[in-house]
Design an enzyme around this catalytic site. Structure first.
Site, short mmCIF file in Angstrom:
data_model
loop_
_atom_site.label_atom_id
_atom_site.label_comp_id
_atom_site.label_asym_id
_atom_site.label_seq_id
_atom_site.Cartn_x
_atom_site.Cartn_y
_atom_site.Cartn_z
N SER A 191 -2.68 -0.04 -4.35
CA SER A 191 -3.23 1.17 -3.74
C SER A 191 -4.68 1.41 -4.14
CB SER A 191 -2.38 2.38 -4.18
OG SER A 191 -2.96 3.60 -3.79
N ASP A 247 0.85 -1.17 0.00
CA ASP A 247 0.00 0.00 0.00
C ASP A 247 0.90 1.24 0.00
OD1 ASP A 247 -2.41 1.59 0.47
OD2 ASP A 247 -1.67 1.80 2.52
#
Length: 272
Positions: A45, A10
């Site tokens: 993401s 992430d």
């Protein structure tokens, strides 16, 4: 531990520090070591692809992106997979959210192939952050008239508990959407049964990599499925309690102290 062949991370609250930066030189050296070791690096993401390209411009060797919480997968400029929300569903969800004062956000956005669409009358609680995250804004008079390929609906609820609100949205639109808190008062709404784990798995299968051979880093609820699914799920020290509960490891240092880079070094040095 099984040999790691793929690392997925992430970005916000995880790879980036609170100043939205990372150690470019150290990471560039790690990328060379990862390539030598045969380990692929992947960005996973909730952000749109254009923003991710900007974030990783200082390290152009990063070329693989699982964007929009798994809904768009691009490798070296080639779209490998995409999962969209059908426009009739987008319009139904948008209409219902805007008509219900209990779930109406301060800002509602549609993340599409050709832009991020925002009603021109919506005012973000943090205009600077909106300008940072969305570099392709298209102002419209009515979100239900947008004609584009839509990957994600994103809302900004700065004064509410977004975990409970995400659950409320999922209950209101069963089998139509998947809503997950993405941090900073934001909720991402994507196609049903879609999440980062699905996106990472599609990519790994294309590379003939098993889930047990993947390490993944995350800090928030939209990382939960990914950390559960991989062989080595790593929660950030600064992450939510729910993410820490499903992780195999919590980073010894937080995102302001190179938490991800430190664990990548440990993986390369076979110390975890």
């Amino acid at each position: 531990m099984t040999k790691i062949k793929m690392i997925a991370t992430d970005v916000d609250g995880t790879f980036l520090n609170q100043q939205r930066q990372y150690d470019h030189d150290r990471f560039a050296q790690q990328l060379q070591r990862l390539q030598t070791a045969g380990i692929r690096f992947v960005v996973a993401s909730g952000n749109h692809l254009g923003h991710l390209h900007q974030v990783f411009a200082p390290t152009p060797a990063v070329q693989t992106f699982v964007a929009e919480n798994g809904s768009l997968i691009v490798d070296h400029g080639h779209t490998l997979f995409q999962t969209t929300i059908p426009l009739p569903v987008v319009r139904e969800v948008v209409t219902a959210i805007l008509a219900d004062d209990t779930i109406r956000p301060q800002v509602l956005r549609l993340s599409g192939q050709h832009g991020t669409y925002i009603n021109r009358t919506d005012q973000s609680n943090d205009p600077a952050s909106q300008a940072y995250y969305f570099n392709n804004v298209v102002l419209v008079d009515d979100l239900t008239t947008v004609e584009d390929t839509i990957y994600k609906i994103n809302g900004e609820w700065p004064n509410q508990t977004i975990q409970s609100l995400a659950a409320k949205l999922n209950a209101k639109f069963p089998q139509q959407i998947h809503a997950a808190a993405s941090g900073f008062g934001s909720i991402d709404i994507i196609a049903p049964h879609m999440n980062k784990a699905i996106g990472v798995t599609q990519l790994a299968q294309a590379w003939q990599i098993a889930p047990s051979e993947i390490a993944a880093f995350g800090d928030n609820d939209n990382d939960l499925e990914m950390l559960r699914h991989v062989g080595f799920g790593v929660a950030m020290r600064n992450g939510t309690a729910t993410v820490k509960q499903v992780a195999n490891l919590i980073t010894p240092t937080d995102n302001d102290h190179d938490g991800v880079l430190n664990v990548i070094d440990a993986i390369l040095d076979q110390k975890v």
